[in-house]
Design an enzyme around this catalytic site. Structure first.
Site, PDB file in Angstrom:
ATOM      1  N   LYS A  13       1.030  -0.713  -0.112  1.00  0.00           N
ATOM      2  CA  LYS A  13       0.278   0.067   0.158  1.00  0.00           C
ATOM      3  C   LYS A  13       0.886   1.705   0.123  1.00  0.00           C
ATOM      4  O   LYS A  13       0.861   1.959  -0.861  1.00  0.00           O
ATOM      5  CB  LYS A  13      -1.275  -0.097   1.370  1.00  0.00           C
ATOM      6  N   ARG A  88      -9.550   1.547   8.794  1.00  0.00           N
ATOM      7  CA  ARG A  88      -9.097   0.750   9.010  1.00  0.00           C
ATOM      8  C   ARG A  88     -10.330  -0.673   9.537  1.00  0.00           C
ATOM      9  O   ARG A  88      -9.886  -1.988  10.027  1.00  0.00           O
ATOM     10  CB  ARG A  88      -8.131   0.468  10.188  1.00  0.00           C
ATOM     11  N   ARG A 127      12.226  -5.614   4.440  1.00  0.00           N
ATOM     12  CA  ARG A 127      11.483  -4.640   4.728  1.00  0.00           C
ATOM     13  C   ARG A 127      12.768  -3.739   5.265  1.00  0.00           C
ATOM     14  O   ARG A 127      12.709  -4.041   6.199  1.00  0.00           O
ATOM     15  CB  ARG A 127       9.613  -4.163   5.222  1.00  0.00           C
ATOM     16  N   ARG A 160      11.479  -2.119  10.955  1.00  0.00           N
ATOM     17  CA  ARG A 160      10.445  -2.028  11.863  1.00  0.00           C
ATOM     18  C   ARG A 160       9.624  -2.627  13.635  1.00  0.00           C
ATOM     19  O   ARG A 160      10.059  -3.968  12.672  1.00  0.00           O
ATOM     20  CB  ARG A 160       8.903  -1.379  11.088  1.00  0.00           C
ATOM     21  N   ARG A 171      -0.599  -9.136  12.838  1.00  0.00           N
ATOM     22  CA  ARG A 171      -0.739  -8.133  12.659  1.00  0.00           C
ATOM     23  C   ARG A 171      -2.143  -9.222  10.868  1.00  0.00           C
ATOM     24  O   ARG A 171      -3.306  -8.258  10.382  1.00  0.00           O
ATOM     25  CB  ARG A 171       0.091  -7.493  11.573  1.00  0.00           C
TER      26      ARG A 171
HETATM   27  P1  AP5 Z   1       4.558  -1.653   1.754  1.00  0.00           P
HETATM   28  O1  AP5 Z   1       4.311  -1.360   0.625  1.00  0.00           O
HETATM   29  O2  AP5 Z   1       6.009  -0.852   2.653  1.00  0.00           O
HETATM   30  O3  AP5 Z   1       3.271  -2.196   2.279  1.00  0.00           O
HETATM   31  P2  AP5 Z   1       2.354  -1.895   3.247  1.00  0.00           P
HETATM   32  O4  AP5 Z   1       0.944  -2.413   2.680  1.00  0.00           O
HETATM   33  O5  AP5 Z   1       1.791  -0.243   3.108  1.00  0.00           O
HETATM   34  O6  AP5 Z   1       2.480  -2.226   4.812  1.00  0.00           O
HETATM   35  P3  AP5 Z   1       2.495  -1.835   6.198  1.00  0.00           P
HETATM   36  O7  AP5 Z   1       3.208  -3.069   7.043  1.00  0.00           O
HETATM   37  O8  AP5 Z   1       2.873  -0.292   5.900  1.00  0.00           O
HETATM   38  O9  AP5 Z   1       0.923  -2.363   5.525  1.00  0.00           O
HETATM   39  P4  AP5 Z   1       0.091  -1.734   7.847  1.00  0.00           P
HETATM   40  O10 AP5 Z   1      -1.349  -1.701   7.199  1.00  0.00           O
HETATM   41  O11 AP5 Z   1       0.272  -3.202   8.214  1.00  0.00           O
HETATM   42  O12 AP5 Z   1       1.362  -1.058   7.959  1.00  0.00           O
HETATM   43  P5  AP5 Z   1       0.593   0.724   8.718  1.00  0.00           P
HETATM   44  O13 AP5 Z   1       2.283   1.135   8.163  1.00  0.00           O
HETATM   45  O14 AP5 Z   1      -0.533   1.181   7.712  1.00  0.00           O
HETATM   46  O15 AP5 Z   1       6.039  -2.527   0.967  1.00  0.00           O
HETATM   47  C1  AP5 Z   1       5.985  -3.606   2.244  1.00  0.00           C
HETATM   48  C2  AP5 Z   1       7.577  -4.446   1.104  1.00  0.00           C
HETATM   49  O16 AP5 Z   1       7.664  -4.997   0.562  1.00  0.00           O
HETATM   50  C3  AP5 Z   1       8.720  -3.574   1.401  1.00  0.00           C
HETATM   51  O17 AP5 Z   1      10.104  -4.002   1.861  1.00  0.00           O
HETATM   52  C4  AP5 Z   1       8.573  -3.306  -0.154  1.00  0.00           C
HETATM   53  O18 AP5 Z   1       9.849  -2.719  -0.437  1.00  0.00           O
HETATM   54  C5  AP5 Z   1       8.291  -4.616  -0.548  1.00  0.00           C
HETATM   55  N1  AP5 Z   1       7.783  -4.260  -2.065  1.00  0.00           N
HETATM   56  C6  AP5 Z   1       5.546  -3.904  -2.139  1.00  0.00           C
HETATM   57  N2  AP5 Z   1       5.663  -4.213  -3.328  1.00  0.00           N
HETATM   58  C7  AP5 Z   1       5.993  -5.085  -3.977  1.00  0.00           C
HETATM   59  C8  AP5 Z   1       6.816  -5.503  -4.617  1.00  0.00           C
HETATM   60  N3  AP5 Z   1       5.413  -5.683  -6.050  1.00  0.00           N
HETATM   61  N4  AP5 Z   1       7.038  -6.644  -5.143  1.00  0.00           N
HETATM   62  C9  AP5 Z   1       7.454  -7.174  -4.425  1.00  0.00           C
HETATM   63  N5  AP5 Z   1       7.893  -6.285  -3.377  1.00  0.00           N
HETATM   64  C10 AP5 Z   1       7.575  -5.078  -2.819  1.00  0.00           C
HETATM   65  O19 AP5 Z   1       0.125   0.839  10.049  1.00  0.00           O
HETATM   66  C11 AP5 Z   1       1.212   0.391  11.211  1.00  0.00           C
HETATM   67  C12 AP5 Z   1      -0.022   0.068  12.453  1.00  0.00           C
HETATM   68  O20 AP5 Z   1      -0.465   1.663  12.600  1.00  0.00           O
HETATM   69  C13 AP5 Z   1      -0.689  -0.668  12.932  1.00  0.00           C
HETATM   70  O21 AP5 Z   1      -0.747  -1.927  12.927  1.00  0.00           O
HETATM   71  C14 AP5 Z   1      -1.331   0.318  13.929  1.00  0.00           C
HETATM   72  O22 AP5 Z   1      -1.522  -0.557  15.064  1.00  0.00           O
HETATM   73  C15 AP5 Z   1      -1.808   1.303  13.578  1.00  0.00           C
HETATM   74  N6  AP5 Z   1      -2.435   2.065  12.492  1.00  0.00           N
HETATM   75  C16 AP5 Z   1      -1.866   2.126  11.136  1.00  0.00           C
HETATM   76  N7  AP5 Z   1      -3.620   2.715  10.463  1.00  0.00           N
HETATM   77  C17 AP5 Z   1      -4.293   3.028  11.761  1.00  0.00           C
HETATM   78  C18 AP5 Z   1      -6.084   3.199  11.785  1.00  0.00           C
HETATM   79  N8  AP5 Z   1      -6.494   2.755  11.172  1.00  0.00           N
HETATM   80  N9  AP5 Z   1      -6.418   2.241  12.577  1.00  0.00           N
HETATM   81  C19 AP5 Z   1      -5.949   2.061  13.727  1.00  0.00           C
HETATM   82  N10 AP5 Z   1      -4.427   2.058  14.173  1.00  0.00           N
HETATM   83  C20 AP5 Z   1      -3.659   2.108  12.792  1.00  0.00           C
END
Ligand code: AP5
Length: 217
Positions: A13, A88, A127, A160, A171
């Site tokens: 994402k 979410r 990552r 991370r 997660r």
């Molecule tokens: P990346 O693009 O970083 O993936 P992502 O989907 O953004 O993963 P996240 O872990 O950031 O998502 P998440 O939803 O768990 O975490 P968030 O930060 O929102 O890609 C991942 C890896 O793969 C990278 O190394 C990249 O290079 C590689 N990659 C990407 N595309 C690729 C491809 N096509 N091929 C190969 N490799 C690829 O949330 C974190 C925490 O914050 C949550 O757990 C929660 O505690 C809190 N939080 C955030 N939002 C909320 C909310 N709305 N409500 C409550 N808590 C929240």
């Protein structure tokens, strides 16, 4: 255009959000990035969020919603925005719908990035993120030329805290229980498009942009 990206942790994402937002000239708003900036800055919000994030649980809705409301009230969202990581769960989606309706607005499209659990674990375990500029790398799929150093700015790369394998599995469970129901919520609203998120980053971006153009036309 007002767009939401939905998908499991590690679906790409954040990676796709930066390209799509840049193609559409709209700001990318990532709740995860905002929480992490607060954690690094040691703010009260960061201290509260950290305990939930380290466990892989969702930060309480009232905290998250207030933060998003403030961000969406900023001037740069007038021409649209791309939300990454919010909503979410269904209660957050309902609040977002009401918030936008109060401003005379609605979402245009929700893109669901579809990828399987094993690929998620591979992507997240490899990552690495730059401590200085926030750019995201992958040790196998998108490695920097010098291990541990960001090619973009020379900053230090780190893993991370929530990317340990046991936390990743938790997660994924949280995603299935709380976030996956958003797919039918937005399908019912007739604004959901599924995008195959397997394969190289550029191909996924092309699929996402093709889906967005089809939806808008
Ligand atoms: P990346 O693009 O970083 O993936 P992502 O989907 O953004 O993963 P996240 O872990 O950031 O998502 P998440 O939803 O768990 O975490 P968030 O930060 O929102 O890609 C991942 C890896 O793969 C990278 O190394 C990249 O290079 C590689 N990659 C990407 N595309 C690729 C491809 N096509 N091929 C190969 N490799 C690829 O949330 C974190 C925490 O914050 C949550 O757990 C929660 O505690 C809190 N939080 C955030 N939002 C909320 C909310 N709305 N409500 C409550 N808590 C929240």
């Amino acid at each position: 255009m007002r767009v939401v990206l939905v998908g499991p942790p590690g679906a790409g994402k954040g990676t796709q959000a930066q390209f799509i937002a840049s193609h559409l000239s709209i700001p990318k708003i990532s709740t995860g990035d905002i929480f992490r900036a607060n954690v690094s800055g040691g703010t009260p919000l960061g201290k509260l969020a950290k305990e939930y994030m380290d466990r892989g649980d969702l930060v309480p809705d009232e905290v998250t919603v207030a933060m998003v409301r403030d961000r969406l009230s900023e001037d740069d969202t007038q021409g649209g925005f791309l939300l990454d990581g919010f909503p979410r769960n269904v209660p957050q989606a309902e609040i977002l719908k009401k918030m936008l309706a109060d401003w005379g607005l609605s979402l245009d499209v929700v893109l669901e990035l579809v990828v399987d659990d094993e690929e998620v674990v591979r992507r997240l375990a490899g990552r690495r993120t730059c401590r200085s500029c926030g750019k995201v790398w992958h040790i196998d799929f998108d490695p920097p030329s010098r291990e541990g150093v960001c090619d973009a700015c020379g900053g230090e790369l780190f893993q991370r805290d929530d990317d340990r394998e046991d936390t990743i599995r938790h997660r994924l469970e949280v995603y299935q229980e709380q976030t996956a129901p958003l797919v039918s919520f937005y399908a019912d609203e007739q604004i959901l498009i599924g995008v195959d998120a397997a394969g190289p980053v550029e191909e996924v971006t092309q699929r996402a942009m093709a889906a967005l153009r089809r939806f808008v036309d």
